[in-house]
Scaffold this motif. Structure first.
Motif, PDB file in Angstrom:
ATOM      1  N   ALA A 200       0.827  -1.209   0.000  1.00 28.00           N
ATOM      2  CA  ALA A 200       0.000   0.000   0.000  1.00 28.00           C
ATOM      3  C   ALA A 200       0.859   1.257   0.000  1.00 28.00           C
ATOM      4  CB  ALA A 200      -0.931   0.002   1.208  1.00 28.00           C
ATOM      5  N   GLN A 201       2.092   1.128   0.461  1.00 28.92           N
ATOM      6  CA  GLN A 201       2.999   2.281   0.537  1.00 28.92           C
ATOM      7  C   GLN A 201       3.883   2.427  -0.704  1.00 28.92           C
ATOM      8  OE1 GLN A 201       2.769  -0.026   3.207  1.00 28.92           O
ATOM      9  NE2 GLN A 201       1.269   1.300   4.208  1.00 28.92           N
ATOM     10  N   PHE A 216      -0.264  -6.601  -6.332  1.00 32.94           N
ATOM     11  CA  PHE A 216      -0.820  -5.973  -5.127  1.00 32.94           C
ATOM     12  C   PHE A 216      -2.012  -6.783  -4.586  1.00 32.94           C
ATOM     13  CE2 PHE A 216       1.275  -2.581  -7.476  1.00 32.94           C
ATOM     14  CZ  PHE A 216       1.968  -1.908  -6.485  1.00 32.94           C
ATOM     15  N   CYS A 219      -4.016  -6.644  -0.893  1.00 38.09           N
ATOM     16  CA  CYS A 219      -3.341  -5.608  -0.095  1.00 38.09           C
ATOM     17  C   CYS A 219      -4.390  -4.834   0.710  1.00 38.09           C
ATOM     18  CB  CYS A 219      -2.569  -4.685  -1.026  1.00 38.09           C
ATOM     19  SG  CYS A 219      -1.492  -3.536  -0.182  1.00 38.09           S
ATOM     20  N   MET A 222      -4.473  -0.865   1.506  1.00 43.69           N
ATOM     21  CA  MET A 222      -4.564   0.059   0.387  1.00 43.69           C
ATOM     22  C   MET A 222      -5.970   0.658   0.276  1.00 43.69           C
ATOM     23  SD  MET A 222      -3.859  -0.648  -3.659  1.00 43.69           S
ATOM     24  CE  MET A 222      -2.122  -1.037  -3.442  1.00 43.69           C
ATOM     25  N   PHE A 225      -4.819   4.538  -4.756  1.00 47.95           N
ATOM     26  CA  PHE A 225      -3.541   4.230  -5.396  1.00 47.95           C
ATOM     27  C   PHE A 225      -3.432   4.993  -6.699  1.00 47.95           C
ATOM     28  CE2 PHE A 225      -0.242   1.504  -7.295  1.00 47.95           C
ATOM     29  CZ  PHE A 225       0.637   1.442  -6.209  1.00 47.95           C
ATOM     30  N   CYS A 242      -8.223  -6.343  -3.067  1.00 47.48           N
ATOM     31  CA  CYS A 242      -7.803  -5.173  -2.279  1.00 47.48           C
ATOM     32  C   CYS A 242      -9.093  -4.573  -1.728  1.00 47.48           C
ATOM     33  CB  CYS A 242      -7.043  -4.183  -3.151  1.00 47.48           C
ATOM     34  SG  CYS A 242      -5.421  -4.762  -3.662  1.00 47.48           S
ATOM     35  N   LEU A 245      -9.701  -0.791  -1.143  1.00 46.87           N
ATOM     36  CA  LEU A 245      -9.379   0.145  -2.217  1.00 46.87           C
ATOM     37  C   LEU A 245     -10.644   0.860  -2.677  1.00 46.87           C
ATOM     38  CD1 LEU A 245      -7.234   1.223  -4.229  1.00 46.87           C
ATOM     39  CD2 LEU A 245      -7.880  -0.667  -5.749  1.00 46.87           C
TER      40      LEU A 245
END
Length: 450
Positions: A200-201, A216, A219, A222, A225, A242, A245
């Motif tokens: 996520a970073q 990803f 993740c 997250m 993005f 994700c 997200l």
């Protein structure tokens, strides 16, 4: 039992209450996933075992002790490492949360730590050259990983798939095959500028061209993005699951998005697809339940199987006329879909394409369509009007099954289409008005169903 010689495929798999096992001296073969997802906390491999398949102890989250008999010719657990090492290849075959990878290990094998949710950290020594397929798959609590300079090969892009809480990634600066340039917090294959795994970073460097398969996946941290200009390809399953997200920025440079790329991103609310994307592949946005709007490219050619299945927040779909193919179940269970504009250039509506679109009210089948597939609009309970284009020849079974509100059908086909079994099941034939071309009334009256 000393008479047992092999423990077969998934013999004890998912026996979560199994907490201990005594493998007899007669056993020589332990098959794939033999003890997968059991509750065992320790395992002793006797001296006569000469073959252990990958993932034999996958997802054994309580496992803390692995010991191999000192007289075993094929395997060892050298230096109390709490792992099974294939002696001849110096390959770590199976580990657990308390494994310490010994110096001298050349490869981390297929599924070596598969599903070990309680693995918090792992040190990969300088001797390791290969990390094989799914080696750390679904290690849910793994938070950091460092790839040493010795690693030459990472098999595929599922090695760290679904490591949901992975936060820190680095690659030794002296590694000639992989890098984490600009402290980007990702593993990049240097020769292809492909992201193998991110977090996520992660900040994607500008020279990256490809986001790899599963890069990803899962993740969880997250929430948003940004993909920079220059990225041309997003791999299959790249952002699959994700779950948090909510927004993603896709640059104009993206030309392809793989299947399942955003599968089950159920907090994703909107997507603007770049004009250069020609195909939305199978299951790309399936189960994105909060996805309310999608902007289609003007030159889109195809929408894949179940591409938007169960996107229950979408209200309108306007396909550009460039679309030539829509896969089966593409919009199934889009329960809030109210209107759809179907491309005039498709020649068939596939099986279950719009099944259980509860709020879809008015449907126009374009004139280029010759075939309406089985259950294509089944259980569209709110459908009130249906326009059938002039080229329709066949309507498949259950195509309009239980379209209970259907009150008007306008057919522009001069020859009555062949109608499959239960195509209009539970449509009120008395209340539903059928309009046909001038001169075709007798043919419709003589035809089955019509």
């Amino acid at each position: 039992n000393e008479g047992v010689t092999s423990i077969t495929f998934q013999a004890f798999a998912n026996c979560t209450n199994l907490t201990s096992v005594d493998i007899g001296n007669g056993v020589n073969w332990i098959d794939y996933q033999a003890f997968y997802n059991t509750g065992i906390d320790s395992v002793y491999i006797p001296k006569n075992v000469w073959h252990i398949m990958n993932c034999a102890f996958g997802s054994c989250n309580n496992l803390v002790s692995i010991v191999v008999d000192e007289d075993n010719n094929n395997y060892d657990s050298r230096n109390g490492c709490n792992a099974i090492i294939w002696k001849h290849y110096n390959r770590l075959l199976a580990g657990c949360r308390s494994t310490i990878i010994p110096d001298g290990i050349v490869s981390i094998g297929v599924d070596a730590f598969h599903g070990h949710d309680n693995l918090l950290s792992i040190n990969i020594p300088e001797s390791v050259q290969r990390i094989e397929h799914r080696a750390f798959w679904d290690c849910d609590k793994l938070k950091s990983i460092t790839i040493p300079k010795s690693v030459e090969f990472i098999e595929g892009q599922q090695v760290f798939g679904y490591c949901r809480n992975l936060a820190t990634i680095s690659v030794d600066a002296a590694n000639p095959y992989f890098d984490s340039r600009n402290s980007c917090n990702a593993i990049i294959e240097t020769s292809t500028n492909t992201i193998i795994r991110g977090t996520a970073q992660t900040v994607i460097p500008e020279d990256v061209k490809v986001i790899g398969d599963f890069a990803f996946s899962g993740c969880l941290p997250m929430k948003s993005f940004n993909i920079p200009e220059g990225v041309t390809s997003i791999g299959s399953y790249a952002f699959c699951q994700c779950n948090n997200l909510a927004s993603i920025s896709l640059p104009k440079s993206v030309e392809s998005i793989g299947e399942y790329a955003f599968y089950n991103c159920y907090n994703l609310t909107s997507v603007e697809l770049p004009q250069s994307v020609a195909e939305i592949k199978d299951y790309t946005f399936a189960y994105c339940s909060k996805l309310a709007s999608v902007s289609f490219p003007d030159e889109l050619k195809a929408i894949g199987v179940a591409a938007f299945a169960e996107c229950s927040s979408i209200k309108t779909v306007a396909m550009p006329n460039s679309v030539e193919r829509v896969g089966m179940s593409a919009f199934m269970y889009c329960r809030n879909l109210e209107s759809v504009l179907i491309s005039e250039n498709i020649d068939s509506i596939n099986h279950s394409t719009f099944i259980v679109c509860d709020n879809l009210k008015n449907v126009v089948i374009p004139n280029n369509v010759t075939y309406i597939g089985q259950a294509a609009f089944g259980l569209c309970l709110s459908m009130e009007t249906l326009v059938i284009g002039k080229s329709v020849e066949t309507i498949g079974g259950n195509a309009f099954n239980q379209c209970l509100a259907l009150s008007r059908i306008d057919s522009y086909a001069t020859t009555p289409p062949l109608v499959g079994n239960r195509a209009f099941y539970k449509v009120n034939a008395t209340a539903c008005r059928l309009n046909v071309p001038i001169g075709s009334k007798a043919a419709y009256q003589a035809a089955d169903v019509w």
